[in-house]
Design a protein around this motif. Structure first.
Motif, PDB file in Angstrom:
ATOM      1  N   ALA A  21       0.688  -1.359  -0.104  1.00  0.00           N
ATOM      2  CA  ALA A  21      -0.123  -0.040  -0.067  1.00  0.00           C
ATOM      3  C   ALA A  21       0.995   1.215  -0.026  1.00  0.00           C
ATOM      4  CB  ALA A  21      -0.833  -0.124   1.162  1.00  0.00           C
ATOM      5  N   GLU A  22       1.811   1.370   0.865  1.00  0.00           N
ATOM      6  CA  GLU A  22       2.683   2.495   0.751  1.00  0.00           C
ATOM      7  C   GLU A  22       3.308   2.621  -0.553  1.00  0.00           C
ATOM      8  OE1 GLU A  22       5.140   3.953   4.722  1.00  0.00           O
ATOM      9  OE2 GLU A  22       5.249   1.697   4.825  1.00  0.00           O
ATOM     10  N   VAL A  23       3.902   1.721  -1.063  1.00  0.00           N
ATOM     11  CA  VAL A  23       4.541   1.635  -2.301  1.00  0.00           C
ATOM     12  C   VAL A  23       4.052   2.066  -3.481  1.00  0.00           C
ATOM     13  CG1 VAL A  23       5.742   0.214  -4.375  1.00  0.00           C
ATOM     14  CG2 VAL A  23       6.407  -0.275  -1.772  1.00  0.00           C
ATOM     15  N   ARG A  24       2.635   1.690  -3.285  1.00  0.00           N
ATOM     16  CA  ARG A  24       1.603   2.036  -4.545  1.00  0.00           C
ATOM     17  C   ARG A  24       1.298   3.657  -4.469  1.00  0.00           C
ATOM     18  NH1 ARG A  24      -3.157  -1.992  -6.227  1.00  0.00           N
ATOM     19  NH2 ARG A  24      -3.095   0.048  -7.681  1.00  0.00           N
ATOM     20  N   ALA A  25       1.317   4.168  -3.241  1.00  0.00           N
ATOM     21  CA  ALA A  25       0.790   5.438  -2.881  1.00  0.00           C
ATOM     22  C   ALA A  25       2.043   6.325  -3.281  1.00  0.00           C
ATOM     23  CB  ALA A  25       0.670   5.816  -1.255  1.00  0.00           C
ATOM     24  N   LEU A  26       3.393   5.820  -3.065  1.00  0.00           N
ATOM     25  CA  LEU A  26       4.483   6.738  -3.498  1.00  0.00           C
ATOM     26  C   LEU A  26       4.487   6.716  -5.224  1.00  0.00           C
ATOM     27  CD1 LEU A  26       7.081   8.079  -2.581  1.00  0.00           C
ATOM     28  CD2 LEU A  26       8.310   6.057  -2.756  1.00  0.00           C
ATOM     29  N   LEU A  27       4.293   5.575  -5.535  1.00  0.00           N
ATOM     30  CA  LEU A  27       4.453   5.500  -7.416  1.00  0.00           C
ATOM     31  C   LEU A  27       3.250   6.358  -7.992  1.00  0.00           C
ATOM     32  CD1 LEU A  27       4.806   1.605  -7.674  1.00  0.00           C
ATOM     33  CD2 LEU A  27       6.513   3.215  -7.974  1.00  0.00           C
ATOM     34  N   ALA A  28       2.165   6.574  -7.113  1.00  0.00           N
ATOM     35  CA  ALA A  28       1.114   7.361  -7.635  1.00  0.00           C
ATOM     36  C   ALA A  28       1.328   8.619  -7.739  1.00  0.00           C
ATOM     37  CB  ALA A  28      -0.138   7.130  -6.719  1.00  0.00           C
ATOM     38  N   ARG A  29       2.489   9.242  -7.128  1.00  0.00           N
ATOM     39  CA  ARG A  29       2.964  10.805  -7.216  1.00  0.00           C
ATOM     40  C   ARG A  29       3.165  10.981  -8.750  1.00  0.00           C
ATOM     41  NH1 ARG A  29       7.132  11.411  -2.005  1.00  0.00           N
ATOM     42  NH2 ARG A  29       5.742  10.870  -0.531  1.00  0.00           N
ATOM     43  N   ASP A  30       3.604  10.185  -9.480  1.00  0.00           N
ATOM     44  CA  ASP A  30       3.967  10.464 -10.881  1.00  0.00           C
ATOM     45  C   ASP A  30       3.665   8.772 -11.792  1.00  0.00           C
ATOM     46  OD1 ASP A  30       4.753  11.020 -13.672  1.00  0.00           O
ATOM     47  OD2 ASP A  30       6.567  12.069 -12.764  1.00  0.00           O
ATOM     48  N   PRO A  31       2.347   8.631 -12.116  1.00  0.00           N
ATOM     49  CA  PRO A  31       2.230   7.391 -12.654  1.00  0.00           C
ATOM     50  C   PRO A  31       2.819   7.345 -13.953  1.00  0.00           C
ATOM     51  CG  PRO A  31       0.243   8.373 -11.847  1.00  0.00           C
ATOM     52  CD  PRO A  31       1.339   9.379 -11.783  1.00  0.00           C
ATOM     53  N   VAL A  32       3.180   8.339 -14.752  1.00  0.00           N
ATOM     54  CA  VAL A  32       3.963   8.222 -16.018  1.00  0.00           C
ATOM     55  C   VAL A  32       5.482   7.910 -15.902  1.00  0.00           C
ATOM     56  CG1 VAL A  32       4.418   9.351 -18.086  1.00  0.00           C
ATOM     57  CG2 VAL A  32       2.246   9.824 -17.181  1.00  0.00           C
ATOM     58  N   SER A  33       6.178   8.614 -14.745  1.00  0.00           N
ATOM     59  CA  SER A  33       7.417   8.430 -14.819  1.00  0.00           C
ATOM     60  C   SER A  33       7.811   7.212 -14.248  1.00  0.00           C
ATOM     61  CB  SER A  33       8.089   9.550 -13.978  1.00  0.00           C
ATOM     62  OG  SER A  33       8.007  10.950 -14.844  1.00  0.00           O
ATOM     63  N   HIS A  34       6.895   6.626 -13.248  1.00  0.00           N
ATOM     64  CA  HIS A  34       7.216   5.330 -12.509  1.00  0.00           C
ATOM     65  C   HIS A  34       6.547   4.449 -13.140  1.00  0.00           C
ATOM     66  CE1 HIS A  34       8.804   8.451 -10.092  1.00  0.00           C
ATOM     67  NE2 HIS A  34       7.617   8.651  -9.476  1.00  0.00           N
ATOM     68  N   CYS A  35       5.861   4.358 -14.305  1.00  0.00           N
ATOM     69  CA  CYS A  35       5.167   3.204 -14.803  1.00  0.00           C
ATOM     70  C   CYS A  35       5.911   1.830 -14.825  1.00  0.00           C
ATOM     71  CB  CYS A  35       5.038   3.601 -16.414  1.00  0.00           C
ATOM     72  SG  CYS A  35       4.034   2.532 -17.374  1.00  0.00           S
ATOM     73  N   PHE A  36       7.018   1.807 -15.181  1.00  0.00           N
ATOM     74  CA  PHE A  36       7.898   0.673 -15.377  1.00  0.00           C
ATOM     75  C   PHE A  36       7.937   0.081 -14.013  1.00  0.00           C
ATOM     76  CE2 PHE A  36      11.897  -1.556 -14.477  1.00  0.00           C
ATOM     77  CZ  PHE A  36      11.879  -2.745 -15.148  1.00  0.00           C
ATOM     78  N   VAL A  37       8.386   0.433 -12.759  1.00  0.00           N
ATOM     79  CA  VAL A  37       8.530  -0.055 -11.394  1.00  0.00           C
ATOM     80  C   VAL A  37       7.002  -0.232 -11.193  1.00  0.00           C
ATOM     81  CG1 VAL A  37       9.064   0.457  -9.116  1.00  0.00           C
ATOM     82  CG2 VAL A  37      10.434   1.508 -10.999  1.00  0.00           C
TER      83      VAL A  37
END
Length: 286
Positions: A21-37
């Motif tokens: 849950a914490e990881v997904r919240a962090l990735l959601a800050r920039d879904p485009v730049s973090h798409c791969f991860v």
């Protein structure tokens, strides 16, 4: 790997399913730049074996602030100065395991400055790679090529030479080198089976092709865009890209990609289709 506490009271540790849950919240800050991860996280649930690598987390005062994916690629996410120092220190101690460092310009530039002495020299550095997006409601501005379609499983052997040619042209080495043939073919077959490989195929050869290489949270990333060299300059790639966007939107509403800044022709094609730049990546190749 056990947590390592530093003088800044931060903790570096390998993340697992309980951190999802914490990881997904962090990735959601920039879904485009973090798409791969995000694609690795969503398909694995942070199970290291299924993810094909490790995801390191940096926590300060109990809050997850930064991530680093370590697999075939090293990919930083939202790294703070303290996290970069901790990640770089750990990377120096374990040695290089990846074939590239790729991600947002600032993160990559600082990490590489800390790792160059121990991990270098780099084979190539792509310092500026525009990240481009066409959002869910944005129109495709060019006529789409209806002959571009999903590749069938019985066409994997037809698609493979084009994939190898594109990779070699783009990266500078063959994906088949050093025992990579079987893993690379398995990866292409996976994309075909999942409906994420698109091509125009005529008389048993690929005219144009592209794949959706990563699927994140509402965003997918197009990779491997290629047109047969003898057919370039005829507008085939432009019309093909229009169709690729339409097909990719059946997977996620927003479509992204990144491209080398020196590839002026490709950038012009993407802009004509309707993509616009939202960020800048860098890649260090080994």
């Amino acid at each position: 790997m056990c947590g390592v506490t530093t003088a800044t009271a931060g903790v570096l540790r390998v993340l697992g399913p309980r951190d999802l849950a914490e990881v997904r919240a962090l990735l959601a800050r920039d879904p485009v730049s973090h798409c791969f991860v995000a694609s690795r996280v969503l398909t694995s649930g942070l199970d290291t074996w299924r993810m094909g690598g490790e995801l390191w987390g940096w926590t300060e005062d109990g809050e997850l602030t930064s991530l680093l994916y370590l697999g075939a690629n090293l990919v930083p996410v939202e790294t703070t100065p303290e996290a970069r120092r901790a990640f770089a220190d750990r990377c120096r101690r374990i040695g290089r395991r990846c074939s590239s460092i790729v991600g947002p310009y600032d993160d990559v530039a600082v990490l590489w400055s800390m790792l160059a002495d121990s991990w270098g020299p780099a084979r190539d550095i792509r310092a500026s790679q525009p990240v481009m997006v066409i959002e869910r409601d944005a129109p495709v501005r060019v006529p789409a090529d209806p002959l571009v379609r999903r590749v069938r499983e019985d066409e994997i052997d037809i698609l493979m030479p084009a994939c190898v040619a594109m990779f070699t042209e783009e990266v500078g080495v063959s994906p088949l080198a050093g025992g990579g043939a079987d893993p690379y073919r398995a990866r292409i077959a996976e994309l075909v089976r999942s409906g994420r490989a698109f091509a125009r195929i005529e008389d048993g050869r690929v005219i144009t092709k592209a794949e959706v290489g990563a699927v994140g949270d509402g965003v997918c990333q197009v990779q491997g865009v290629w047109t047969a060299p003898e057919l370039r300059g005829r507008g085939l790639g432009l019309a093909a890209m229009g169709q690729v966007v339409s097909l990719a939107r059946e997977i996620t509403p927003t479509v992204s990609l990144y491209v080398n800044d020196f590839n002026v022709v490709a950038r012009h094609v993407y802009e004509r289709v309707g993509f616009h730049q939202t960020a800048t990546f860098s890649t260090v190749l080994f």
